[in-house]
Design a protein around this motif. Structure first.
Motif, PDB file in Angstrom:
ATOM      1  N   CYS A  64       1.118  -0.973  -0.297  1.00  0.00           N
ATOM      2  CA  CYS A  64      -0.401   0.109   0.142  1.00  0.00           C
ATOM      3  C   CYS A  64       0.471   1.186   0.100  1.00  0.00           C
ATOM      4  N   PRO A  65       1.149   2.261  -0.782  1.00  0.00           N
ATOM      5  CA  PRO A  65       1.856   3.577  -0.969  1.00  0.00           C
ATOM      6  C   PRO A  65       1.846   4.023   0.505  1.00  0.00           C
ATOM      7  N   CYS A 109      -2.035  -3.590  -2.512  1.00  0.00           N
ATOM      8  CA  CYS A 109      -2.129  -3.953  -1.076  1.00  0.00           C
ATOM      9  C   CYS A 109      -2.267  -5.808  -1.025  1.00  0.00           C
ATOM     10  N   GLY A 125      -9.934  -4.277  -0.297  1.00  0.00           N
ATOM     11  CA  GLY A 125     -10.528  -2.968  -0.581  1.00  0.00           C
ATOM     12  C   GLY A 125     -11.641  -2.500   0.111  1.00  0.00           C
ATOM     13  N   GLU A 128     -11.804  -2.051   4.130  1.00  0.00           N
ATOM     14  CA  GLU A 128     -11.706  -1.044   4.119  1.00  0.00           C
ATOM     15  C   GLU A 128     -12.603  -0.284   3.595  1.00  0.00           C
TER      16      GLU A 128
HETATM   17 FE1  SF4 Z   1      -3.228   1.079   0.412  1.00  0.00          FE
HETATM   18 FE2  SF4 Z   1      -6.528   0.734   0.196  1.00  0.00          FE
HETATM   19 FE3  SF4 Z   1      -5.485   1.437  -1.895  1.00  0.00          FE
HETATM   20 FE4  SF4 Z   1      -5.486  -1.246  -0.719  1.00  0.00          FE
HETATM   21  S1  SF4 Z   1      -6.919  -0.504  -1.504  1.00  0.00           S
HETATM   22  S2  SF4 Z   1      -3.364   0.250  -1.533  1.00  0.00           S
HETATM   23  S3  SF4 Z   1      -5.201  -0.973   1.865  1.00  0.00           S
HETATM   24  S4  SF4 Z   1      -5.102   2.701  -0.220  1.00  0.00           S
END
Ligand code: SF4
Length: 476
Positions: A64-65, A109, A125, A128
């Protein structure tokens, strides 16, 4: 009594398969622009979060950036502590409800999740998205105005970078003014990303939140034209440039002057946004054969938008194969389900017009892949004598974007740029002009929303240091 989180995490991945969030049937969703996914229910989200094995070296965070604290919010979610999970999620991300919808998780991620070695990754995702929507709907997103610190910052552009930088600085007590050239704030989040991936009210909700935190939005102001950089530097203590890269790469083949050819962004904007500044000739695709050139996410968005706008067919012409296509696999699968067609290893070399001067077909050559190039992707080579034609009434160009140049006489032209035209920055995201910072596409070139968020958080910290606030811990 339910098992403890540790017990759940240890065994759940082998007992519970990965679930995808509910998705509307393709036949229904091509009839509108509403989001195609909805959320998990509470029992499903808890079970899915319990699949996280809480590994001591979480690769998902590296993928994850934003280095989101994924295992921690997975553990809280598995226990049903959704508000606590969301608060933790917001501590590292300013747009978690947006990134969870538009990030290509399979490359970030979820692509890094250690479970990939044994089975399917944790649905990061979707979890989240659930926890952050839950927080919005249960009063869990605080609107706090920080005490003013007496400093003023101008943020140019209200896309993901601009919104993030404004949010971070407002939390630190800065007086932030966001300048946006369009009459609707949100930048690419509203103009470029179709509503079937990110409904506009989600972006509006986030902008309202910033406004309640004291961020001022000035709309319809073109910085570099209506306002000079010198004027901004005079009035503000620092400036953040989140102007993106929205100049379409040109179509450089014979026939490019024919009618019926449009760039991807004006097309997506016209079909997505009801804004007086959208302008341009209407791009009508009803009953037409639409060909889209390019293989990135913008190309997928064009295909799916064309089908929703009444196109008879929508076909993607891409010069590499599927394995080397930059677009998200999830969006590719969604486009296929909705009826989009893909012609891989197909390179347009000329456009053929009809008697009225309108495009009628694309002349293409078959390609084969050679050795990897500098980017690691295999270079395509034309197969001699392999020309063929693809009929098309409308051609949409999705070859990517360059920075939009400021007028030569504008004082923005004095900012040092690299060879592709992006602003050069230092480790604090400051450009060659003291007090002027940047990030996202205007530095990197076309990239992901989550990269713009990452850069803008860094720039906000850089601005805070620059203005002498380094002794204060940044707000979470
Ligand atoms: Fe990071 Fe959320 Fe994007 Fe996954 S979906 S890379 S946890 S910001």
């Amino acid at each position: 009594m339910p098992p403890s989180t540790q017990q759940q995490s240890k065994y759940a991945w082998s007992q519970i398969g990965r679930a995808a969030p509910p998705k509307r049937p393709a036949g229904e969703r091509v009839g509108d622009f509403r989001e195609i996914y909805s959320e998990f229910d509470e029992a499903t989200v808890r079970a899915q979060a319990a699949r996280c094995i809480q590994c001591p070296n979480p690769l998902c965070m590296t993928g994850c950036p934003l280095a989101n604290r994924i295992p921690e919010w997975m553990s809280l979610t598995a226990q049903g502590l959704f508000l606590e999970a969301a608060a933790l999620s917001r501590s590292t991300s300013n747009l978690p409800e947006i990134c969870s919808r538009v990030c290509p998780q399979e490359k970030l991620c979820e692509g890094a999740c250690i479970l990939n070695a044994r089975t399917d990754p944790v649905a990061i995702g979707a979890v989240e998205r659930f926890i952050n929507e839950y927080a919005f709907h249960h009063g869990g997103v605080e609107v706090v105005q920080a005490p003013a610190n007496g400093r003023k910052v101008a943020v140019i552009g209200s896309g993901p970078g601009g919104l993030t930088c404004a949010d971070e600085l407002a939390k630190l007590g800065y007086s932030v003014t966001v300048f946006e050239s369009q009459l609707i704030p949100g930048g690419l989040l509203v103009n470029g990303i179709p509503a079937f991936k990110l409904e506009k009210h989600i972006v509006e909700r986030r902008i309202d939140l910033l406004a309640q935190r004291g961020v001022e939005f000035r709309l319809g102001v073109r910085v570099g034209w209506d306002v000079s950089l010198a004027g901004l530097r005079d009035k503000f203590d620092a400036v953040f440039l989140g102007v993106g890269a929205q100049k379409p790469k040109p179509l450089d083949i014979p026939g490019a002057e024919l009618h019926g050819i449009a760039d991807a962004l004006p097309f997506l904007t016209q079909k997505n946004v009801d804004s007086p500044l959208v302008g341009g000739d209407p791009i009508d695709v009803v009953g037409k054969r639409v060909a889209v050139l390019g293989g990135g996410d913008t190309a997928m968005d064009c295909l799916r938008t064309a089908l929703r706008s009444g196109a008879k067919e929508a076909v993607c012409l891409y010069r590499r194969d599927l394995a080397n296509m930059p677009g998200s696999r999830k969006e590719y699968a969604n486009a296929l389900e909705e009826g989009a067609q893909f012609k891989f290893l197909t390179n347009p070399v000329a456009l053929i017009g009809d008697a009225t001067g309108a495009v009628a077909a694309v002349r293409c050559v078959r390609m084969e892949l050679g050795a990897p190039d500098a980017s690691g992707r295999r270079s395509p080579k034309a197969v001699p004598g392999s020309e063929f034609e693809v009929p098309a009434d409308v051609l949409l160009i999705a070859y990517g974007f360059d920075p939009m140049p400021f007028p030569k006489e504008s004082d923005f032209a004095q900012i040092a740029t690299d060879k592709w035209g992006g602003f050069k920055i230092d480790g604090n995201q400051m450009t060659s002009l003291p007090g002027v910072f940047s990030g996202g596409d205007s530095v990197r070139g076309p990239s992901l929303v989550v990269h713009a968020v990452r850069d803008a958080r860094q720039a906000a910290l850089g601005i805070h240091h620059y203005l002498g606030g380094w002794k204060t811990r940044p707000a979470k």
